[in-house]
Design a protein around this motif. Structure first.
Motif, PDB file in Angstrom:
ATOM      1  N   MET A   1       0.856  -1.176   0.000  1.00  0.00           N
ATOM      2  CA  MET A   1       0.000   0.000   0.000  1.00  0.00           C
ATOM      3  C   MET A   1       0.899   1.235   0.000  1.00  0.00           C
ATOM      4  O   MET A   1       1.782   1.357   0.843  1.00  0.00           O
ATOM      5  CB  MET A   1      -0.890  -0.030   1.250  1.00  0.00           C
ATOM      6  N   ASP A   2       0.666   2.149  -0.949  1.00  0.00           N
ATOM      7  CA  ASP A   2       1.514   3.338  -0.996  1.00  0.00           C
ATOM      8  C   ASP A   2       1.087   4.344   0.075  1.00  0.00           C
ATOM      9  O   ASP A   2       0.047   4.192   0.726  1.00  0.00           O
ATOM     10  CB  ASP A   2       1.533   3.953  -2.397  1.00  0.00           C
ATOM     11  N   ASP A   3       1.903   5.368   0.270  1.00  0.00           N
ATOM     12  CA  ASP A   3       1.669   6.339   1.345  1.00  0.00           C
ATOM     13  C   ASP A   3       0.345   7.081   1.191  1.00  0.00           C
ATOM     14  O   ASP A   3      -0.341   7.340   2.174  1.00  0.00           O
ATOM     15  CB  ASP A   3       2.818   7.342   1.420  1.00  0.00           C
ATOM     16  N   ALA A   4      -0.029   7.427  -0.045  1.00  0.00           N
ATOM     17  CA  ALA A   4      -1.279   8.158  -0.265  1.00  0.00           C
ATOM     18  C   ALA A   4      -2.487   7.294   0.109  1.00  0.00           C
ATOM     19  O   ALA A   4      -3.430   7.781   0.753  1.00  0.00           O
ATOM     20  CB  ALA A   4      -1.384   8.615  -1.718  1.00  0.00           C
ATOM     21  N   GLU A   5      -2.467   6.025  -0.273  1.00  0.00           N
ATOM     22  CA  GLU A   5      -3.576   5.134   0.076  1.00  0.00           C
ATOM     23  C   GLU A   5      -3.616   4.887   1.580  1.00  0.00           C
ATOM     24  O   GLU A   5      -4.691   4.792   2.177  1.00  0.00           O
ATOM     25  CB  GLU A   5      -3.479   3.810  -0.684  1.00  0.00           C
ATOM     26  N   ARG A   6      -2.452   4.787   2.204  1.00  0.00           N
ATOM     27  CA  ARG A   6      -2.386   4.606   3.662  1.00  0.00           C
ATOM     28  C   ARG A   6      -3.012   5.808   4.360  1.00  0.00           C
ATOM     29  O   ARG A   6      -3.791   5.673   5.300  1.00  0.00           O
ATOM     30  CB  ARG A   6      -0.933   4.406   4.079  1.00  0.00           C
ATOM     31  N   LEU A   7      -2.673   7.009   3.884  1.00  0.00           N
ATOM     32  CA  LEU A   7      -3.258   8.218   4.447  1.00  0.00           C
ATOM     33  C   LEU A   7      -4.767   8.257   4.205  1.00  0.00           C
ATOM     34  O   LEU A   7      -5.542   8.601   5.098  1.00  0.00           O
ATOM     35  CB  LEU A   7      -2.589   9.457   3.854  1.00  0.00           C
ATOM     36  N   ALA A   8      -5.196   7.859   3.004  1.00  0.00           N
ATOM     37  CA  ALA A   8      -6.629   7.840   2.699  1.00  0.00           C
ATOM     38  C   ALA A   8      -7.374   6.894   3.639  1.00  0.00           C
ATOM     39  O   ALA A   8      -8.453   7.223   4.140  1.00  0.00           O
ATOM     40  CB  ALA A   8      -6.855   7.422   1.245  1.00  0.00           C
ATOM     41  N   LEU A   9      -6.803   5.730   3.891  1.00  0.00           N
ATOM     42  CA  LEU A   9      -7.430   4.772   4.798  1.00  0.00           C
ATOM     43  C   LEU A   9      -7.466   5.317   6.221  1.00  0.00           C
ATOM     44  O   LEU A   9      -8.462   5.165   6.933  1.00  0.00           O
ATOM     45  CB  LEU A   9      -6.690   3.435   4.744  1.00  0.00           C
ATOM     46  N   THR A  10      -6.397   5.994   6.637  1.00  0.00           N
ATOM     47  CA  THR A  10      -6.350   6.598   7.966  1.00  0.00           C
ATOM     48  C   THR A  10      -7.462   7.621   8.131  1.00  0.00           C
ATOM     49  O   THR A  10      -8.205   7.608   9.115  1.00  0.00           O
ATOM     50  CB  THR A  10      -4.976   7.258   8.199  1.00  0.00           C
ATOM     51  N   VAL A  11      -7.594   8.512   7.153  1.00  0.00           N
ATOM     52  CA  VAL A  11      -8.612   9.562   7.226  1.00  0.00           C
ATOM     53  C   VAL A  11     -10.013   8.953   7.140  1.00  0.00           C
ATOM     54  O   VAL A  11     -10.911   9.332   7.893  1.00  0.00           O
ATOM     55  CB  VAL A  11      -8.386  10.629   6.129  1.00  0.00           C
ATOM     56  N   LEU A  12     -10.209   8.003   6.235  1.00  0.00           N
ATOM     57  CA  LEU A  12     -11.512   7.349   6.105  1.00  0.00           C
ATOM     58  C   LEU A  12     -11.926   6.713   7.421  1.00  0.00           C
ATOM     59  O   LEU A  12     -13.046   6.904   7.896  1.00  0.00           O
ATOM     60  CB  LEU A  12     -11.490   6.288   5.001  1.00  0.00           C
ATOM     61  N   CYS A  13     -11.024   5.960   8.016  1.00  0.00           N
ATOM     62  CA  CYS A  13     -11.344   5.274   9.266  1.00  0.00           C
ATOM     63  C   CYS A  13     -11.715   6.281  10.360  1.00  0.00           C
ATOM     64  O   CYS A  13     -12.665   6.083  11.102  1.00  0.00           O
ATOM     65  CB  CYS A  13     -10.164   4.406   9.695  1.00  0.00           C
ATOM     66  N   GLY A  14     -10.972   7.370  10.427  1.00  0.00           N
ATOM     67  CA  GLY A  14     -11.253   8.377  11.441  1.00  0.00           C
ATOM     68  C   GLY A  14     -12.557   9.117  11.233  1.00  0.00           C
ATOM     69  O   GLY A  14     -13.209   9.538  12.191  1.00  0.00           O
TER      70      GLY A  14
END
Length: 115
Positions: A1-14
């Motif tokens: 998982m690239d950094d942008a997708e990791r950040l997207a998942l972090t924000v989505l989850c929050g």
């Protein structure tokens, strides 16, 4: 998982509870698209393009539109009371009230791990 997708998942989850509430007030298309985003997130597939569709863009501004800051910012609680993503797929941190229930991942429903 690239950094942008990791950040997207972090924000989505929050932001998922608020996003679910907002999509419930929108069209059936929005509700179906959010369900597809949640399924992709659970499967750890890319979600940025779908977030762009949901938010009316190409995905490049989706993270700015979805959340203004990463969740888990410090509120003065002890480090031992922090919980993170159950499988390490995102960087979301949850700091529950002392003695409160263990938080769960809003995407998978799995208990978060201490960290």
């Amino acid at each position: 998982m690239d950094d942008a997708e990791r950040l997207a998942l972090t924000v989505l989850c929050g932001e998922l509870p608020e996003l679910r509430a907002e999509c419930a007030r929108q069209s059936e298309r929005h509700r179906r698209l959010l369900a597809a985003i949640e399924a992709a997130a659970r499967a750890r597939r890319p979600i940025i393009p779908m977030l762009g569709q949901l938010l009316g863009g190409d995905g490049s501004g989706a993270l700015r539109a979805l959340g203004s800051a990463l969740p888990g910012g410090g509120d003065g609680r002890a480090h031992e009371e922090r919980f993170g993503c159950p499988d390490g797929a995102c960087d979301r941190l949850e700091i529950p009230l002392p003695g409160g229930p263990i938080p769960v991942c809003r995407v998978t429903g799995t208990p978060m791990r201490p960290g």
